[in-house]
Write an enzyme that holds these catalytic residues in place. Structure first.
Site, short mmCIF file in Angstrom:
data_model
loop_
_atom_site.label_atom_id
_atom_site.label_comp_id
_atom_site.label_asym_id
_atom_site.label_seq_id
_atom_site.Cartn_x
_atom_site.Cartn_y
_atom_site.Cartn_z
N SER A 149 63.51 35.66 -13.53
CA SER A 149 64.71 36.31 -14.27
C SER A 149 65.77 36.36 -13.24
CB SER A 149 64.68 37.81 -15.16
OG SER A 149 64.87 38.43 -13.92
N ARG B 53 58.37 40.65 -12.73
CA ARG B 53 56.77 41.91 -12.55
C ARG B 53 56.71 42.46 -14.33
NH1 ARG B 53 61.36 45.69 -14.31
NH2 ARG B 53 63.16 43.81 -13.31
N THR C 3 63.93 37.13 1.85
CA THR C 3 64.63 37.49 3.30
C THR C 3 63.85 39.08 3.13
OG1 THR C 3 66.52 37.49 2.60
CG2 THR C 3 65.81 35.76 3.41
N ASN D 188 66.37 30.02 4.22
CA ASN D 188 67.35 29.39 3.92
C ASN D 188 66.36 27.46 3.95
OD1 ASN D 188 69.53 27.92 2.79
ND2 ASN D 188 70.82 29.71 3.71
N HIS E 114 77.39 37.79 1.88
CA HIS E 114 77.01 36.96 0.00
C HIS E 114 77.83 38.32 -0.53
CE1 HIS E 114 73.68 35.59 2.87
NE2 HIS E 114 73.92 35.41 2.46
N LYS F 42 72.92 41.36 -2.86
CA LYS F 42 72.68 41.55 -1.34
C LYS F 42 71.68 43.00 -0.90
CE LYS F 42 70.82 38.44 2.30
NZ LYS F 42 70.01 38.30 1.31
N1 LIG Z 1 65.52 30.69 1.16
C1 LIG Z 1 66.83 30.68 0.42
O1 LIG Z 1 67.55 29.85 0.40
C2 LIG Z 1 67.18 31.79 -0.23
C3 LIG Z 1 66.84 33.23 0.08
N2 LIG Z 1 67.30 34.33 -1.04
C4 LIG Z 1 66.34 35.48 -1.08
O2 LIG Z 1 65.94 34.84 -2.67
C5 LIG Z 1 65.51 36.50 -2.66
C6 LIG Z 1 65.55 36.91 -4.50
O3 LIG Z 1 67.14 36.56 -4.43
P1 LIG Z 1 67.70 36.24 -5.58
O4 LIG Z 1 67.25 35.93 -6.58
O5 LIG Z 1 68.97 36.76 -5.71
O6 LIG Z 1 67.77 38.06 -6.12
P2 LIG Z 1 67.46 39.03 -7.62
O7 LIG Z 1 67.29 40.23 -7.22
O8 LIG Z 1 68.22 38.14 -8.70
O9 LIG Z 1 65.43 38.14 -8.42
C7 LIG Z 1 64.96 39.18 -7.98
C8 LIG Z 1 63.65 38.78 -8.47
O10 LIG Z 1 62.23 39.00 -8.29
C9 LIG Z 1 61.66 39.93 -9.33
N3 LIG Z 1 60.53 40.52 -8.99
C10 LIG Z 1 60.71 41.42 -8.20
N4 LIG Z 1 58.92 41.81 -7.25
C11 LIG Z 1 59.24 41.47 -8.62
C12 LIG Z 1 56.99 41.11 -8.90
N5 LIG Z 1 55.93 42.49 -8.20
N6 LIG Z 1 56.50 40.56 -9.34
C13 LIG Z 1 57.67 39.55 -10.02
N7 LIG Z 1 58.63 39.69 -10.39
C14 LIG Z 1 59.00 40.29 -9.21
C15 LIG Z 1 62.77 40.80 -10.02
O11 LIG Z 1 62.38 41.06 -11.30
C16 LIG Z 1 64.46 39.62 -9.76
O12 LIG Z 1 63.80 39.10 -10.86
C17 LIG Z 1 65.81 37.44 -1.53
O13 LIG Z 1 65.48 37.93 -0.70
C18 LIG Z 1 66.91 36.31 -1.13
O14 LIG Z 1 67.33 36.87 0.16
C19 LIG Z 1 67.68 33.81 -1.98
C20 LIG Z 1 68.92 32.44 -2.29
C21 LIG Z 1 68.39 31.34 -1.31
O1 LIG Z 2 70.59 36.57 -1.39
C1 LIG Z 2 70.58 35.72 -0.59
O2 LIG Z 2 71.51 35.74 -1.69
C2 LIG Z 2 70.57 34.62 0.29
N1 LIG Z 2 69.99 34.91 0.88
C3 LIG Z 2 68.93 34.18 1.55
C4 LIG Z 2 69.35 34.86 2.67
O3 LIG Z 2 69.59 35.76 3.08
O4 LIG Z 2 69.92 34.17 4.18
C5 LIG Z 2 69.47 32.54 2.09
C6 LIG Z 2 70.72 32.50 0.97
O5 LIG Z 2 71.91 32.81 2.18
C7 LIG Z 2 70.94 33.18 0.20
#
Ligand SMILES: NC(=O)C1=CN([C@@H]2O[C@H](COP(=O)(O)OP(=O)(O)OC[C@H]3O[C@@H](n4cnc5c(N)ncnc54)[C@H](O)[C@@H]3O)[C@@H](O)[C@H]2O)C=CC1
Ligand SMILES: O=C(O)C1=N[C@H](C(=O)O)C[C@H](O)C1
Length: 269
Positions: A13, A38, A103, A127, A158, A162
């Site tokens: 979600s 979750r 992250t 990323n 961001h 975040k």
């Molecule tokens: N490596 C990359 O390219 C990118 C990394 N990210 C990272 O991804 C992560 C998520 O980012 P968003 O989607 O913006 O966050 P968000 O808060 O919108 O989504 C996280 C989801 O994980 C779920 N969640 C948490 N604990 C859980 C569990 N135990 N079991 C199942 N679901 C669980 C939450 O309910 C929520 O729906 C962050 O750490 C962010 O920094 C975000 C964008 C790009």
């Molecule tokens: O939390 C985000 O949104 C993002 N997280 C990643 C990060 O921590 O660098 C990648 C991207 O910038 C978006």
């Protein structure tokens, strides 16, 4: 169709979870087989397509990773550190390719991922976009070409939701600059300046974080010397870039030997 690798999306979600579910369901190279949220989440037991406000996709949201992993070859996980560590142990038991975008992982979390990667493939990157991974390589090369007369600063922006800073991307860029210079980031990191900080320490790598609005992700690496500056910049305007990278990673990971990999391996950079 049944031959295509079955993929599970965790945190379905979330901002990234929804983007991933849509991208994988639309792909002709993978099948979306389950979505995880979750315990207690209102989407549990419902169709993911309908939860996202569209047509049914025939894929249910569950809070049971064991059941979901049993029908999959890969899991794409953008959630939170504690969740990711738990999923890593289960993905390793099921021998799934685990793509981790989460992250904010601490050293203790990374040790647990290392243990899981003895049994299964993990691809992890702060990323997953092609553009940022190119920028990482460029940062490393430029840092290697410049001496400490050039101060390095990483500035990131961001969205207001975040939860971690510096961003995973900022850390990748800072680490690339440190590698280019042949120093350890941990020994030269200057993050969160406030008050009478004293003059900038020669050779340090600085980090600043902006949080606000709906900014998807923006990163600058600034090389600042007397009389001139070089600025490398990446602007993300659509989370689809991260989902594309994650899908590429989970397909690339099929058939690789157990171990930890990153997007440089996937992209061959
Ligand atoms: N490596 C990359 O390219 C990118 C990394 N990210 C990272 O991804 C992560 C998520 O980012 P968003 O989607 O913006 O966050 P968000 O808060 O919108 O989504 C996280 C989801 O994980 C779920 N969640 C948490 N604990 C859980 C569990 N135990 N079991 C199942 N679901 C669980 C939450 O309910 C929520 O729906 C962050 O750490 C962010 O920094 C975000 C964008 C790009
Ligand atoms: O939390 C985000 O949104 C993002 N997280 C990643 C990060 O921590 O660098 C990648 C991207 O910038 C978006």
């Amino acid at each position: 169709m049944a031959d295509l690798p079955g993929i599970v999306v965790t945190g379905a979600s979330g901002r990234m979870g929804q983007m991933l579910a849509r991208s994988i369901a639309a792909s002709d190279r993978a099948r979306l087989v389950a979505c995880i949220e979750r315990e207690g989440h209102p989407w549990i037991g419902r169709d993911i397509g309908e939860c996202m406000g569209g047509a049914a996709m025939g894929v249910l949201v569950t809070d049971d990773p064991l059941e979901a992993f049993a029908k999959a070859q890969g899991v794409v996980d953008f959630t939170a550190p504690a969740a990711t560590v738990g999923f890593a142990a289960l993905a390793a038991q099921a021998r799934l390719v685990h793509v981790i975008g989460t992250t904010g992982l601490e050293p203790a979390d990374l040790e647990k991922l290392e243990a899981a990667s003895r049994h299964a493939v993990i691809v992890r990157a702060g990323n997953m976009s092609l553009g940022v991974n190119l920028l990482v390589r460029m940062t490393q090369k430029i840092a290697a070409a410049l001496d400490e007369d050039w101060d390095v600063e990483v500035v990131e922006a961001h969205h207001r939701m975040k939860v971690d800073a510096p961003s995973g991307t900022a850390l990748m860029l800072g680490r690339a600059a440190a590698e280019g210079r042949g120093i350890s980031l941990e020994d030269h990191m200057d993050s969160g300046r406030h008050g009478i900080t004293g003059a900038r320490k020669r050779g340090d790598i600085g980090f600043s974080a902006i949080r606000g609005g709906d900014v998807v992700g923006e990163h600058d690496v600034i090389f600042a010397a007397d009389g001139e500056r070089v600025v490398l910049r990446h602007l993300a305007t659509d989370r689809g870039i991260f989902a594309r990278g994650a899908l590429r990673a989970v397909l690339w990971g099929q058939g690789q030997k157990p171990g930890q990999y990153d997007m440089m391996d996937v992209l061959g950079l």
